[in-house]
Design an enzyme around this catalytic site. Structure first.
Site: not given
Length: 359
Positions: A115, A256, A286
């Site tokens: 990520c 994020h 996500n």
């Protein structure tokens, strides 16, 4: 002579058309809209169609970025794809994206920091630019993690969606703006925190790895939460300090989009005003390496970014990894805008390159 800077001249994003709501998920796994939304902030996420791949998602976002910048694909020197879900172990997705863009003289490769990948990609892309090796570098953050989810595990399947975001980093010789500072971090003791155990050399694909469900994502939620909140805050502080700034000098924080509680905790730890933290996790979930560049593209398109703004981008991911960068915005944000009522086949608000002042 001024030092060469890496500045963002183009930006774009792509989200698949299919929307999966929390209510739809509740018919697949033991959960509910209230349970998911209250714990994560997610209401829906995008799921790639059967004929979509990491390459197609990435190419769409990169094509957008080049269109906004007004740069022909043949001018691109490098296509760098940050992803944890490539089409193949080999060849690299970056090579395929360069091919599909028509970037006929560009090199291409992949980078995996989960990520955090887009931040690591920015650092690599900026290094190529500031060294003088390349002048036009496409950096894509993309993941298609829906194909690595165990849809019976509500600890993971409710969290993730598919998407891609991209920027064009261009060389600027006036020494102004662009990427001012970048901090990267990794801690391999977090190996088990977020992991897809099967498919690599540690556990090559066999009947046993399929039977034992090793090809699906596993996550230790509490440990990840503790790491994420602490490391995001520390990496943010380091990047801001490296830029010679204070927290109050940052105009917009693009983190994020993993969990709304993580964002709120980091905001409180750093004393950041709520309106300065961009949030779109409710609509996309996500999206891993795509999360930060998708947030950037949306923030610009919705008028949240102006010339001269200082933007902090930050992420954490499997490994563990983390990264933060301070960017001084120099591009005309009206080159990409939301045309009311117009939708692309991706179901995204349409963004058209326009001349300054015509939006």
């Amino acid at each position: 002579m001024s030092a060469t800077r890496a500045v963002v001249t183009g930006w774009g994003m792509y989200a698949p058309a299919r929307i999966m709501t929390n209510d739809e998920l509740s018919r697949i796994v033991d959960t509910s809209d209230e349970w998911i939304a209250s714990r994560t902030g997610i209401r829906e996420r995008r799921i790639a169609a059967d004929d979509e791949t990491t390459t197609t998602l990435a190419t769409n976002a990169a094509r957008d970025a080049l269109a906004v910048a007004g740069v022909d694909p043949t001018e691109v020197d490098l296509v760098l794809v940050a992803t944890a879900s490539p089409d193949y172990l080999m060849p690299a997705t970056g090579v395929l994206v360069a091919r599909d863009l028509g970037a006929t003289r560009a090199a291409g490769f992949d980078l995996n920091a989960a990520c955090s990948g887009f931040l690591f990609g920015l650092a690599a892309g900026a290094a190529f630019v500031t060294s003088g090796m390349y002048r036009q570098v496409v950096v894509v953050g993309v993941d298609l993690l829906s194909r690595y989810l165990d849809w019976t595990d509500r600890n993971t399947c409710v969290l993730f969606g598919d998407g891609a975001g991209a920027v064009l980093l261009s060389a600027s010789d006036d020494g102004q703006g662009g990427l001012v500072s970048i901090r990267l971090f990794s801690d391999g003791t977090g190996e088990e925190g977020i992991i897809i155990p099967g498919g690599g050399t540690a556990h090559p694909a066999t009947e046993e790895t399929v039977r034992d469900r090793l090809h699906f994502m596993r996550m230790a939620g509490k440990e990840v939460y503790r790491y994420a909140t602490r490391q995001l805050a520390e990496t943010t502080q380091a990047a801001v300090a490296d830029a010679g700034l204070r927290m109050g000098d940052i105009d917009l924080f693009l983190y994020h989009q993993a969990n709304i509680r993580i964002l709120e905790t980091v905001r409180d730890l750093l004393g950041i005003e709520a309106e300065k933290v961009y949030v779109n996790i409710d609509r996309y979930g996500n999206t891993s390496a795509a999360s930060v560049p998708m947030a950037l593209a949306e923030a610009v398109a919705t008028g949240r970014v102006q010339i001269g703004d200082r933007i902090l981008m930050g992420a954490f991911g499997a490994g563990y990894t983390a990264g933060a960068a301070v960017l001084e915005w120099t591009a005309d944000p009206t080159r990409a805008f939301l045309a009311p009522g117009e939708q692309t086949r991706a179901g995204q608000p349409r963004r058209e390159p326009v001349t300054a002042g015509s939006a």
